[in-house]
Design an enzyme around this catalytic site. Structure first.
Site, mmCIF file in Angstrom:
data_model
loop_
_atom_site.group_PDB
_atom_site.id
_atom_site.type_symbol
_atom_site.label_atom_id
_atom_site.label_comp_id
_atom_site.label_asym_id
_atom_site.label_seq_id
_atom_site.Cartn_x
_atom_site.Cartn_y
_atom_site.Cartn_z
ATOM 1 N N ARG A 132 0.504 -1.375 -0.176
ATOM 2 C CA ARG A 132 -0.328 0.564 0.267
ATOM 3 C C ARG A 132 0.711 1.267 0.117
ATOM 4 O O ARG A 132 0.396 1.900 -0.651
ATOM 5 C CB ARG A 132 -0.379 -0.083 1.810
ATOM 6 C CG ARG A 132 -1.565 -0.999 1.402
ATOM 7 C CD ARG A 132 -2.067 -1.784 2.906
ATOM 8 N NE ARG A 132 -0.990 -2.230 3.526
ATOM 9 C CZ ARG A 132 -0.377 -2.390 4.843
ATOM 10 N NH1 ARG A 132 -1.733 -1.826 5.396
ATOM 11 N NH2 ARG A 132 0.501 -2.421 5.330
ATOM 12 N N GLN A 140 -5.240 -4.233 -15.965
ATOM 13 C CA GLN A 140 -6.128 -4.650 -16.360
ATOM 14 C C GLN A 140 -7.866 -5.067 -16.205
ATOM 15 O O GLN A 140 -7.306 -5.552 -15.303
ATOM 16 C CB GLN A 140 -5.572 -5.589 -17.314
ATOM 17 C CG GLN A 140 -6.079 -6.289 -18.825
ATOM 18 C CD GLN A 140 -5.358 -7.386 -19.864
ATOM 19 O OE1 GLN A 140 -5.287 -8.338 -18.969
ATOM 20 N NE2 GLN A 140 -5.014 -7.592 -20.392
ATOM 21 N N ARG A 221 9.890 -10.379 -1.581
ATOM 22 C CA ARG A 221 9.230 -10.555 -2.085
ATOM 23 C C ARG A 221 10.298 -11.655 -3.130
ATOM 24 O O ARG A 221 10.283 -12.454 -3.214
ATOM 25 C CB ARG A 221 8.791 -9.990 -3.592
ATOM 26 C CG ARG A 221 7.568 -9.395 -2.826
ATOM 27 C CD ARG A 221 6.767 -10.289 -1.907
ATOM 28 N NE ARG A 221 5.375 -9.339 -1.381
ATOM 29 C CZ ARG A 221 4.115 -10.311 -1.446
ATOM 30 N NH1 ARG A 221 4.485 -11.678 -0.913
ATOM 31 N NH2 ARG A 221 2.865 -9.725 -0.503
HETATM 32 C C1 LIG Z 1 5.838 -14.775 2.526
HETATM 33 C C2 LIG Z 1 4.693 -14.232 2.409
HETATM 34 C C3 LIG Z 1 3.480 -14.401 2.602
HETATM 35 C C4 LIG Z 1 2.198 -14.103 3.352
HETATM 36 N N1 LIG Z 1 0.907 -14.762 3.661
HETATM 37 C C5 LIG Z 1 0.343 -13.885 3.501
HETATM 38 C C6 LIG Z 1 -1.140 -14.723 3.826
HETATM 39 O O1 LIG Z 1 -0.984 -15.613 4.298
HETATM 40 N N2 LIG Z 1 -2.364 -13.955 4.667
HETATM 41 C C7 LIG Z 1 -2.137 -11.908 4.066
HETATM 42 O O2 LIG Z 1 -3.461 -11.913 4.097
HETATM 43 N N3 LIG Z 1 -1.086 -11.992 3.551
HETATM 44 C C8 LIG Z 1 -0.204 -12.503 3.600
HETATM 45 N N4 LIG Z 1 1.465 -12.246 3.015
HETATM 46 C C9 LIG Z 1 1.073 -10.080 2.855
HETATM 47 C C10 LIG Z 1 1.665 -9.780 3.827
HETATM 48 O O3 LIG Z 1 0.939 -9.636 5.192
HETATM 49 C C11 LIG Z 1 1.363 -8.560 3.713
HETATM 50 O O4 LIG Z 1 0.174 -7.885 3.100
HETATM 51 C C12 LIG Z 1 2.104 -7.811 2.395
HETATM 52 O O5 LIG Z 1 3.483 -8.519 2.364
HETATM 53 C C13 LIG Z 1 2.141 -6.218 2.214
HETATM 54 O O6 LIG Z 1 3.304 -5.557 3.117
HETATM 55 P P1 LIG Z 1 3.626 -4.645 4.424
HETATM 56 O O7 LIG Z 1 2.615 -4.704 5.072
HETATM 57 O O8 LIG Z 1 4.769 -4.423 4.888
HETATM 58 O O9 LIG Z 1 2.211 -2.776 3.034
HETATM 59 P P2 LIG Z 1 3.180 -2.432 2.694
HETATM 60 O O10 LIG Z 1 1.942 -1.817 1.963
HETATM 61 O O11 LIG Z 1 4.250 -2.426 1.838
HETATM 62 O O12 LIG Z 1 3.773 -0.584 4.070
HETATM 63 C C14 LIG Z 1 4.947 -0.830 3.978
HETATM 64 C C15 LIG Z 1 5.102 -0.891 4.842
HETATM 65 O O13 LIG Z 1 4.433 0.438 5.103
HETATM 66 C C16 LIG Z 1 3.990 1.002 6.767
HETATM 67 N N5 LIG Z 1 2.715 0.699 6.536
HETATM 68 C C17 LIG Z 1 2.167 0.395 5.833
HETATM 69 N N6 LIG Z 1 0.461 0.420 5.887
HETATM 70 C C18 LIG Z 1 0.230 1.186 6.852
HETATM 71 C C19 LIG Z 1 -0.650 1.758 8.181
HETATM 72 N N7 LIG Z 1 -2.271 1.576 7.780
HETATM 73 N N8 LIG Z 1 -0.340 2.204 9.187
HETATM 74 C C20 LIG Z 1 0.856 1.815 9.754
HETATM 75 N N9 LIG Z 1 2.242 1.365 9.079
HETATM 76 C C21 LIG Z 1 1.756 1.420 7.359
HETATM 77 C C22 LIG Z 1 4.105 -0.720 7.789
HETATM 78 O O14 LIG Z 1 5.591 -0.654 7.512
HETATM 79 C C23 LIG Z 1 4.406 -1.857 6.277
HETATM 80 O O15 LIG Z 1 5.983 -2.381 6.861
HETATM 81 C C24 LIG Z 1 1.779 -12.314 2.971
HETATM 82 C C25 LIG Z 1 3.194 -12.160 2.607
HETATM 83 C C26 LIG Z 1 5.047 -12.412 2.143
HETATM 84 C C27 LIG Z 1 5.677 -11.981 1.875
#
Ligand SMILES: Cc1cc2nc3c(=O)[nH]c(=O)nc-3n(C[C@H](O)[C@H](O)[C@H](O)COP(=O)(O)OP(=O)(O)OC[C@H]3O[C@@H](n4cnc5c(N)ncnc54)[C@H](O)[C@@H]3O)c2cc1C
Length: 302
Positions: A132, A140, A221
């Site tokens: 996010r 698409q 990733r």
């Molecule tokens: C190996 C793997 C397995 C996974 N398995 C699952 C699963 O089983 N089920 C599932 O639902 N998801 C799963 N995910 C997805 C994971 O939970 C995250 O939703 C996804 O990786 C996005 O990453 P992020 O939360 O770091 O968000 P990003 O949007 O990339 O945000 C980057 C950083 O910004 C900060 N941030 C962003 N938004 C906010 C906010 N609203 N409040 C506070 N801080 C914020 C945080 O520090 C966050 O780490 C998986 C991901 C990986 C890599």
């Protein structure tokens, strides 16, 4: 963190539910084979910027953001000097690397990269758009595009499965796509006919991300715990960044590399050896502290 797609819940009819399987010791899993070894038919192309722009402006922009914090000079003067080659490249890179390693991430939010991503499955895109912060997507549409020959992704395990299983997969997927075509022909709107599409259906996106978000996403990733297709996508993305800047590309790595340890619960058995698991690092530290205490001294904590 568990796998993106949770494992199927065993039903009484499924072999996974048998007592024998449940009682079996957990097998040590190997590192998932590098998905890069297969041509999966997906692509990631850096649309913007090109190498010239990155070399000329990106490092100077980041340097200006970093340097402004510690300089009496105005940012425009710092940028002019950096972009005109008055500041040594090595010096700029050293400052930037130090600032990134210290976690001062806002300095690298000033530069963005736009990728064209094509031929990925909806399984992948669903994971990708979970990111996010600092990233924008356009995908698409399955409402406005009427797919005449929708392409699908074939996972390697299914490709290598028994001919019968593979044939059933193909039949199922082709059947769904055939039904989609029939429904369109019968006047069902695309937005409803698409409900029959499998997760395997390929899709295209445009993704723009700032460097901070790109490093964060790559950390998650490129990890060997990530699902194979999205891992492959980020290998391609890293390749694209390396092409325009080996310096900036060097920051795209599995998260354990800058951390120095692995924090994935699923790697407690250390089947992935890139970095030691944090449980083992802490256990080794506790052991060392105990021995030191027995010898009448305390280990320094800083
Ligand atoms: C190996 C793997 C397995 C996974 N398995 C699952 C699963 O089983 N089920 C599932 O639902 N998801 C799963 N995910 C997805 C994971 O939970 C995250 O939703 C996804 O990786 C996005 O990453 P992020 O939360 O770091 O968000 P990003 O949007 O990339 O945000 C980057 C950083 O910004 C900060 N941030 C962003 N938004 C906010 C906010 N609203 N409040 C506070 N801080 C914020 C945080 O520090 C966050 O780490 C998986 C991901 C990986 C890599």
């Amino acid at each position: 963190m568990t796998a993106e797609t949770p494992p199927p819940v065993p039903t009484p009819a499924s072999p996974a539910a048998s007592d024998a399987t449940a009682a079996a010791p957990r097998e040590r899993t190997g590192i998932p084979r590098n998905p890069g070894r297969r041509d999966l038919g997906l692509r990631a192309t850096l649309l913007f910027p090109n190498r010239e722009i990155v070399e000329r402006y990106y490092v100077p922009v980041i340097y200006t953001a970093c340097r402004t914090c510690y300089s009496e000079l105005d940012p425009d003067e710092i940028f002019r000097r950096a972009a005109d080659g008055e500041i040594d490249q090595q010096k700029m890179q050293k400052l930037i690397a130090g600032v990134i390693e210290s976690g001062h991430g806002s300095t690298i939010e000033h530069v963005v990269f736009t990728f064209g991503i094509s031929g990925v499955s909806r399984t992948l895109s669903h994971q990708l758009v979970r990111h996010r912060a600092g990233v924008a997507f356009d995908q698409q549409s399955q409402r406005y595009v009427k797919f005449k020959g929708a392409a699908t992704m074939l996972p390697a395990t299914i490709e290598d499965a028994t001919p019968e299983l593979r044939a059933r997969y193909t039949e199922q997927v082709d059947g769904a796509l055939g039904l989609y075509g029939e429904m369109l022909g019968a006047g069902i709107p695309g937005e409803d006919a698409r409900f029959v599409f499998p997760n395997a259906t390929r899709t295209n996106l445009v993704m723009t991300t700032n460097l901070r978000a790109l490093i964060h996403m790559s950390g998650l990733r490129l990890c060997t715990m990530a699902q194979w297709e999205i891992r492959r996508l980020f290998q391609l993305i890293r390749h694209e960044i390396f092409n325009v800047s080996p310096f900036l590309g060097s920051f795209l790595a599995p998260k354990c590399v800058p951390l120095g340890y692995c924090d994935e619960m699923g790697n407690r058995d250390q089947h992935c050896p890139i970095r030691p698991h944090k449980d083992n690092v802490l256990a080794a530290w506790a052991e060392k502290a105990k021995s030191a205490r027995a010898a009448g001294r305390e280990l320094p904590v800083t």
